[in-house]
Design an enzyme around this catalytic site. Structure first.
Site, mmCIF file in Angstrom:
data_model
loop_
_atom_site.group_PDB
_atom_site.id
_atom_site.type_symbol
_atom_site.label_atom_id
_atom_site.label_comp_id
_atom_site.label_asym_id
_atom_site.label_seq_id
_atom_site.Cartn_x
_atom_site.Cartn_y
_atom_site.Cartn_z
ATOM 1 N N SER A 1 0.834 -1.195 0.000
ATOM 2 C CA SER A 1 0.000 0.000 0.000
ATOM 3 C C SER A 1 0.870 1.247 0.000
ATOM 4 C CB SER A 1 -0.899 -0.011 1.241
ATOM 5 O OG SER A 1 -1.675 1.162 1.294
ATOM 6 N N GLY A 2 0.569 2.168 -0.911
ATOM 7 C CA GLY A 2 1.320 3.410 -1.016
ATOM 8 C C GLY A 2 2.454 3.363 -1.998
ATOM 9 N N THR B 1 -2.112 1.899 -8.020
ATOM 10 C CA THR B 1 -3.311 2.452 -8.655
ATOM 11 C C THR B 1 -2.936 3.458 -9.728
ATOM 12 O OG1 THR B 1 -4.543 2.141 -6.591
ATOM 13 C CG2 THR B 1 -5.478 3.643 -8.213
ATOM 14 N N ASN C 1 -0.650 5.188 2.975
ATOM 15 C CA ASN C 1 -1.029 5.744 1.665
ATOM 16 C C ASN C 1 -2.307 6.551 1.841
ATOM 17 O OD1 ASN C 1 -1.320 6.313 -1.014
ATOM 18 N ND2 ASN C 1 -1.922 4.260 -1.637
ATOM 19 N N SER D 1 -5.235 4.546 -0.797
ATOM 20 C CA SER D 1 -4.942 3.119 -0.856
ATOM 21 C C SER D 1 -6.150 2.351 -1.372
ATOM 22 C CB SER D 1 -4.568 2.614 0.537
ATOM 23 O OG SER D 1 -4.383 1.209 0.524
ATOM 24 N N SER D 2 -5.907 1.463 -2.325
ATOM 25 C CA SER D 2 -6.980 0.596 -2.845
ATOM 26 C C SER D 2 -7.199 -0.531 -1.857
ATOM 27 C CB SER D 2 -6.599 0.041 -4.221
ATOM 28 O OG SER D 2 -6.465 1.069 -5.157
ATOM 29 N N GLY E 1 -0.018 -5.993 -2.538
ATOM 30 C CA GLY E 1 1.243 -6.694 -2.365
ATOM 31 C C GLY E 1 1.329 -7.372 -1.009
ATOM 32 N N GLU F 1 1.838 -8.026 2.691
ATOM 33 C CA GLU F 1 1.619 -7.130 3.824
ATOM 34 C C GLU F 1 1.996 -7.826 5.116
ATOM 35 O OE1 GLU F 1 -2.333 -5.608 3.945
ATOM 36 O OE2 GLU F 1 -2.062 -4.284 2.216
#
Length: 1521
Positions: A162-163, A167, A211, A214-215, A440, A442
């Site tokens: 994330s971040g 996206t 992020n 973040s998605s 990804g 985590e």
């Protein structure tokens, strides 16, 4: 064996706690057997322990490979080398993209970079990955070209934590496909694909600690392409939405963006009904404490989301329904649930709870029912239904589960709606490109079910990635026919089996979820028993201090998971009673979301728990669904050609261009980049073509070697240089080296060059000393000669100075005496002047009083004389004026008595009197006629009465004389004549009246017909409207019936539960609500009744109109026949030559066949000079129904090009002018519009035809010029030989000229898109015009998977061929007699496009940024400039666009070391921006060992803030016709 030999005065990498790896210099040579290695750091010396050769630290790569754009091209492939190369490219070169074999590593810069414009898309479109700098567009272009070439589906897998920018990368990838796969103006599908991004970001993205956007879900977007490479459709699949974020957010995090956007827009008029407040007042949005994201505007983001929904076809009414549901979720979180009972085992919701009332109103449900079932649940025990109250904690969990379920259903509905909008009917999809934007690996301090599923998905993706890389590596060896053994790589199949295998973690979790009293602790104990006690698994461990957690050894890291919440998140259940209430909602969208929950609604959003436990409940768990969707995804990826993008987050501070090595290494290990390096290093990572190897290492060869036999030379020299044959291998086209061998060869080459340099230096130093001695000897002789001359000149100067001093003394004395004499003389004269003046003034004062007295007396006398004269003159004037006035009075009196005066005064009245007299006469005549008629009728009646009396009462004794008989006869004749006259007058009046009546009747009939038509159309429209209204009513009644039926069931269940709770005695009290439900039968269809009379009238009107049209057609044919007869008469009167020419116009096929042979301009002029010839031509052209197609559609290409220049434009202009004279403005406009359309069609059909482009450029210019000259503002003749003063009366050419101005850039773009235009860029940059300057590549470039292979044996474009094509274009334009200004404009635009594309390639290709290539480019541009000047095209500015490219070529050749060089570059390269200069210096590659890379300090002295990096190659210069 060669590794120890490399540890001599070089640098290595040693571990460090802060920087992970630091560089150290070896200050003492290493020899086998040494126990330590002496190293020098930047601030101290250290001793590195070495027990054996395997413990040696990793070696550093040569400086020549620093900043390499492909990590696999490094000589030493290991973790510190990869980390250092990424740091150098990111910090020093500001390059965020780097290749790692088939993987593109993208580092998030946390800053907007100007590298994603359409100019960059154009630069990467159609280019090979090996030729361009790494970029996300390069991966997208590679996938697009591979799809078109191999006709196989492609996938772009974008992953990262994330971040890291996943996206954004996916967004730019879809933007590239929308531009490349669409037209210049985006079609609806491309626009919808781009419009889906804001919607999914608003409902699926949120702010996290890592992020700001973040998605929180994974998505796979399939973009379908047609046979022509255009986008046909798109489809989106989503994975594992984080629904828990709806009800809970950690500290410093936010809920999904859409909630904050709605709260920010609460003051809008349409949003006031949602009863929203600030996000601080909602429980579901204030838990994280972050209400606002810096740099974002939630209100404007909501407007963007609404616009995107509109683009995708979601109507505003349905958008408001969507917002009402989202607002209801926020209000649901504020519902206050209170505990009751002695032990707090019950709960309730107040009846006056405001949040529950708003929630019920927004969703259209019963608030009392919702309040009841939020605090109760229904159980089925032994076939009986029981209602059990829930405690406060269970009720809160039920409320949160309902909120998550509503949001999940809404998210699924939105995705389905997007997919339906992205489907197109434009054609059949040939292949697709999938873009996977997935989370990804985590790992957090507390990892739960979401992290477990995410890491499981990454395990599957990593396995697919490893196998694909291994497969490509083996394919390379097979293609080069190498003897190879299997490369071992880490396979994570055991970890995957632990998670998804039989009796794996997911199976045990689903089994525990099916248990009535299943818990997280029981599941943890089952995991320990299955994977630790019975058969220990290598990837599973148990924490020492916890019995409710477990550890999984993933490929990237070891992660500890907490078991708390796993079962609840896996079940993701919501009670069926709450769903039934939502089904009965009055809102159409809410009922649509929950009506079909049986098999569809729960597939992607969890299960619905009812009282009866279903046998297939385990299939509805989140884990089971996720495994199914992930398996479908893996099947899709395995059936496509994958392309990988790994996004890296450089720091956790979200600061631009800050590189944290610890975080970066952690992500490199997690995303599989280092695994790619390890697989490559296990084989032959360094690969050179034989030509590149020969060009680089020919200095190691003995004797003269020919480049034609590069493979033989390499085969002969390598065994001598590298004794171990296992360290290299020969392929068909390349030579392969193991890790470290290229560095060894570089060391040998550097040593060979060092020895040669020492010999050259000795000779050069001796030569320099001899030259220095010769110069010193010559200098001494020269100094002596100059010294003697200086002494002689000094003596001569002394003698001259002595003589000059005597002359100066004499002159000075003379001047001083003369000045004294002049001063005394001037003083004497001054004294005399002052004395004389004083005496004169004294005498003047004595005489002044007398003069004053005389002046006063004389003045008084003069004034008295003046007054007397003035009085006399005034008196005389009065007398004269009085006399003249009397004369004038007499004259006026005389005139007043004259008649002529009255006549002149009343001259205008005479005309009025005459008119009045005429009117009076007419009135008198009319009255006379009327009186006469009346008298005649009276006389006639009197005569009749007299005759009757005579017949009745005859007087026998009466005797009538002859005179009376004669008078009576005359009176009767006169009366008869007057009666005849009156009869004629009456007949004429009657005729006029009948004519007027007939005309009025015709008008009335037309009006009636129109009225009937309108009435019929209105009746049909009313019938259709009524039919649609009846259908809508029927559908509404059906929905209302379903809703009421559901309400009846709910109320019935509630009443039954209450009756059971009260006992048998109260069961008879039923709710009367069931009686209120009525079954509405479908309404019967009503039809519009039309009476037979109306139909008869309608048929009569139609028949009347048909007859009227037939009569008009017959009348028009008669008129045409008359005009044709006049035409034949005119033809017969003219000459035979004129007859033949006119027949060419009247017979279209004959005209088209004989056009190129007989239709010359001279004969046309002769024809125009003949009598009535112009009328004949215009008439014949006007009879053609499709005259606009005459010069554009029916002419063959060879015939059109052989016509006289500008002939089609002239013929079209005649047609337009004829329509203008006829007053038909609409036809004139349609003619011009059809002409422009035909031109565009011809240009599109003959895209590669130079002559056709030149032909229509000439005709477009000529048509525009003729329309401009002969507009209504300037009335001129059509040609110099035809004069028509009536042209330009009604038609204005402004619209047509506007169409031509819009069409003119298309013509220039057509010239720019000719085949040689794209090849000219390649010729400018790659043509070897100067032989012998070709330089081999210094860095090894590895071929990436899927890239377009270079054409072998094909003819590369050269400058000679480009100049030939330009000459052909110039000849075609000259043949069409294109004006010089237009010619200059065309070549100006063409040269600008060529040079802009060439400069963009220089800015994006590292292989072009070297000294030799700069020299070649400069020479090629000079050839092009010489060609332009030889044809006198420089006046139009065609040379100016070359200046940036010329300066870029000079920049590659000048020095780049000192500050003076930097100042010279800034002063010289004025046409380049500072960012462009920095970009070229960053990409600069040394040509040889005598050259060096540009230092970072030198670049920083030039670098300034600028945003322009890529030159706009789409710039269209203003076109003046």
């Amino acid at each position: 064996e060669n590794l120890p030999e490399l540890f001599h005065i070089t640098h290595v990498w040693i571990p460090d706690s802060d920087a992970v790896w630091v560089s150290a210099q070896i200050i003492q040579d290493y020899k086998p057997g040494h126990k330590e290695l002496l190293l020098q750091l930047c601030d101290r010396n250290v001793r590195y322990p070495v027990s054996s050769s395997s413990d040696l630290p990793p070696l550093g790569n040569p400086d020549i490979l620093e900043g390499e754009n492909d990590l696999t091209a490094l000589s030493f492939l290991h973790e510190p080398a990869v980390l250092h190369n990424l740091r150098v490219r990111f910090l020093d070169y500001s390059s965020i993209y780097t290749y790692c074999g088939i993987v593109l590593v993208a580092i998030n810069p946390y800053e907007q970079l100007p590298i994603y414009g359409e100019e960059v898309i154009d630069a990467y479109s159609g280019q090979d990955m090996n030729d361009m700098e790494p970029h996300i567009f390069s991966v997208a272009e590679n996938a697009y070209r591979t799809m078109g070439r191999e006709e196989r589906n492609q996938s772009i897998i974008i992953s990262g934590e994330s971040g890291s920018g996943k996206t954004v990368s996916a967004k730019f990838t879809m933007r590239f496909f929308a531009v490349v796969g669409g037209s210049a103006q985006q079609t609806s599908v491309e626009e919808k694909v781009l419009a889906s991004n804001p919607i999914m970001e608003s409902i699926g993205n949120a702010k996290t600690t890592r992020n700001d956007n973040s998605s929180r879900f994974g998505k796979y977007i399939e973009i379908g392409f047609g046979r022509k490479g255009d986008i046909i459709r798109a489809n989106m699949r989503t994975y594992l939405l984080e629904k828990s974020r709806v009800v809970f957010q950690a500290s410093a995090e936010r809920n999904y963006h859409i909630f904050y956007q709605l709260c920010a827009s609460r003051d809008l008029p349409e949003m006031r009904g949602l009863k929203l407040d600030a996000p601080e007042h909602f429980r579901y949005t204030n838990q994280g404490g972050e209400m606002q994201i810096p740099g974002t505007d939630d209100m404007s983001d909501l407007e963007l989301t609404r616009n995107s929904l509109t683009v995708l076809g979601v109507q505003p009414v349905q958008q408001m329904e969507l917002f009402r549901i989202l607002s209801a979720v926020l209000h649901l979180g504020n519902v206050n649930i209170e505990a009751s009972g002695r032990s707090s085992d019950r709960s309730y919701v107040n009846a006056d709870d405001r949040s529950l009332a708003i929630f019920s109103k927004l969703l259209g449900v019963e608030g009392s029912q919702m309040a009841h079932w939020l605090c109760h649940r229904r159980l089925t025990v032994g076939g009986e239904k029981l209602v059990k109250p829930m405690n406060g904690q269970q009720a809160v969990e039920a409320r949160d589960a309902l909120a998550k379920h509503i949001y999940g259903q809404l998210f699924t509905w939105t995705v389905h709606r997007l997919n339906s909008a992205l489907r197109s009917q434009r054609g059949e999809t040939r292949s697709f490109i999938g873009v996977l934007d997935i989370y990804g690996f985590e790992t957090f301090e507390c990892n739960s079910f979401e992290q477990f599923c995410i890491n499981y998905a990454n395990e599957k993706l990593q396995q697919q990635f490893n196998r694909h890389v291994f497969h490509l590596e083996q394919e390379e060896y097979v293609r080069e026919e190498l003897p190879w053994s299997r490369i071992e790589f880490s396979d994570n199949q055991e970890c995957i089996n632990l998670i998804e295998g039989q009796m794996g973690m997911f199976d045990l979790l689903d089994e525990e979820c099916r248990m009535p009293k299943g818990s997280d602790e029981n599941w943890a104990r089952k995991l320990y028993d299955q994977h630790l006690s019975s058969k220990p698994h290598p990837h599973f461990r148990k924490p020492r201090l916890s019995n409710s957690a477990f550890i999984v050894l993933h490929f990237a890291d070891t992660v500890q998971y907490e078991c708390e919440g796993f079962l609840d998140k896996n079940r993701d259940t919501v009670f069926e009673e709450l769903i039934n209430i939502l089904k009965a909602s009055q809102s159409e969208l809410v009922s649509e979301l929950f009506q079909q929950h049986g098999n569809m609604a729960t597939v992607a959003n969890g299960s619905v728990r009812s009282g009866k436990r279903a046998t297939r409940e385990h299939k509805l768990t989140v884990g089971f669904q996720f495994r199914q969707s992930l398996q479908m995804l893996m099947d899709t990826l395995n059936s496509t050609t994958p392309h990988y993008v790994r996004c890296i987050k450089p720091n956790d501070l979200k600061e631009p261009f800050i590189f944290d090595p610890k975080r970066t290494v952690q992500q490199l290990r997690a995303c599989g980049v280092l695994e790619t390096i390890r697989i490559s290093a296990a084989g032959y990572p360094s690969r050179w073509t034989y030509e590149e190897f020969f060009s680089r290492y020919r200095v190691l060869l003995r004797g003269r070697q020919s480049p034609d036999n590069a493979r033989g030379s390499c085969t002969h020299i390598l065994p001598e240089l590298i004794p171990d044959p296992d360290q290299y291998c020969f392929g068909k086209t390349k030579v392969f080296f193991r890790s470290g061998q290229v560095a060894f060869l570089e060391r040998l080459r550097a040593e060979k060059l060092r020895v040669a340099a020492v010999i050259i230096q000795s000779h050069v130093r001796g030569w320099l000393c001899r030259i220095r001695y010769t110069r010193i000897q010559w200098a001494v002789v020269t100094l002596q000669r100059y010294s003697r001359g200086m002494l002689a000149r000094r003596l001569a100067r002394t003698l001259r100075y002595t003589k000059a001093a005597l002359v100066i003394q004499k002159t000075y004395r003379m001047v001083s005496v003369r000045q004294l004499f002049l001063m005394i003389r001037q003083a004497t004269i001054t004294i005399q002047a002052f004395t004389r003046g004083a005496l004169t003034r004294r005498r003047h004062r004595e005489v002044r009083a007398v003069l004053l007295l005389q002046a006063r007396v004389r003045g008084w006398m003069e004034r008295r004389s003046y007054r007397r004269v003035r009085t006399t003159v005034v008196f005389m004037q009065c007398c004269v004026r009085r006399k003249a006035a009397r004369k004038q009075l007499l004259k006026l009196k005389t005139e007043a008595r004259s008649v002529e005066k009255y006549r002149q005064l009343n001259k205008g009245m005479e005309v009025k009197l005459m008119q009045l007299q005429i009117r009076a006469d007419q009135q008198v005549i009319k009255s006379f006629h009327l009186n006469h008629i009346i008298i005649l009728y009276v006389l006639w009646g009197t005569v009749q009465k007299l005759e009757n009396r005579l017949q009745e009462k005859p007087q026998p004794g009466l005797v009538i004389s002859e005179k009376e008989v004669e008078e009576r006869r005359r009176a009767e004749e006169k009366t008869a004549q007057e009666i005849i006259l009156l009869t004629q007058v009456d007949h004429k009046s009657e005729l006029h009246a009948r004519t007027h009546t007939l005309f009025t009747f015709c008008v009335c009939v037309c009006v009636c017909v129109e009225c009937v038509n309108q009435a019929v159309s209105q009746a049909v429209a009313a019938f259709q409207t009524e039919l649609d209204e009846e259908r809508r009513k029927y559908q509404g009644l059906l929905r209302e019936f379903t809703r009421l039926e559901q309400r009846y069931d709910n109320l019935k269940e509630i009443s039954s539960c209450e009756d059971e709770s009260r006992g048998p005695g109260t069961c008879l009290r039923r709710s009367s609500s069931g009686q209120q439900v009525c079954v509405c039968s479908p309404p019967t269809h009503t039809f519009l009744y039309v009476s037979p009379t109306s139909l008869t009238l309608f048929h009569i009107c139609l028949r009347f109109l048909e007859n009227q049209l037939q009569s008009q057609r017959s009348q028009w044919e008669e008129e045409m026949e008359a005009v044709r007869r006049q035409l034949h008469q005119a033809i017969a009167a003219s000459s035979s030559a004129a007859q033949g020419q006119v027949r060419l116009y009247t017979d279209p096929p004959l005209f088209l066949q004989m056009w190129p042979k007989t239709f010359e301009m001279s004969s046309l002029e002769d024809l125009y000079l003949k009598k009535n010839a112009l009328f004949c031509i215009i008439f014949v052209l006007s009879t053609f129904k499709n005259v606009m197609t005459l010069p554009f559609k029916n002419i063959r290409v060879d015939v059109a090009c052989s016509l006289p220049p500008g002939l089609p434009a002239k013929v079209l202009f005649l047609c337009v002018r004829h329509a203008d004279v006829s007053g038909d403005q609409a036809r004139a406009q349609s003619l011009c519009a059809a002409a422009v359309t035909a031109m565009k069609t011809a240009l599109k059909k003959y895209t590669k035809d130079v002559e056709m482009s030149a032909l229509w450029l000439k005709n477009a210019w000529l048509l525009h010029d003729l329309l401009l000259k002969h507009s209504h503002k300037q009335v001129h003749c059509v040609y110099t030989f035809v004069c028509s003063p009536s042209l330009g009366h009604t038609y204005t050419a402004s619209q047509v000229m506007m169409m031509m101005m819009i069409f003119s850039p298309l013509l220039y773009l057509q010239l720019a898109l000719l085949p040689f235009s794209s090849l000219s860029v390649q010729a400018l940059l790659e043509s070897e015009t100067i032989p012998g300057l070709s330089a081999g590549k210094l860095a090894v470039s590895r071929k990436r998977s899927g890239s377009d292979p270079r054409p072998m044996g094909g003819d590369a474009p050269t400058m000679a061929s480009v100049l030939r094509e330009l000459g052909a274009l110039h000849a075609a334009l000259t043949h069409q007699a294109v004006p010089q200004t237009l010619l200059e404009q065309a070549f100006h635009q063409l040269i600008n496009m060529m040079c802009a594309c060439a400069l963009n390639s220089v800015l994006l290709r590292k292989d072009l940024c070297c000294w030799s290539r700069g020299l070649q480019i400069g020479y090629n541009v000079s050839l092009l400039e010489e060609w332009i000047r030889n044809r006198n095209l420089q006046a139009g500015g065609a040379v100016a666009p070359m200046e940036p490219l010329i300066q870029a070529a000079k920049l590659l050749q000048v020095g780049k070391k000192s500050d003076g060089d930097a100042r010279a570059i800034v002063e010289t390269c004025t046409a380049l921006s500072s960012q462009q200069i920095v970009k070229i210096l960053t990409l600069y590659t040394p040509h040889s060992d005598l050259d060096e890379k540009v230092s970072v300090n030198f670049i920083r002295t030039i670098q300034v803030l600028s945003i322009i990096i890529i030159k706009n190659n789409q710039e269209m210069f203003p076109v003046s016709f």
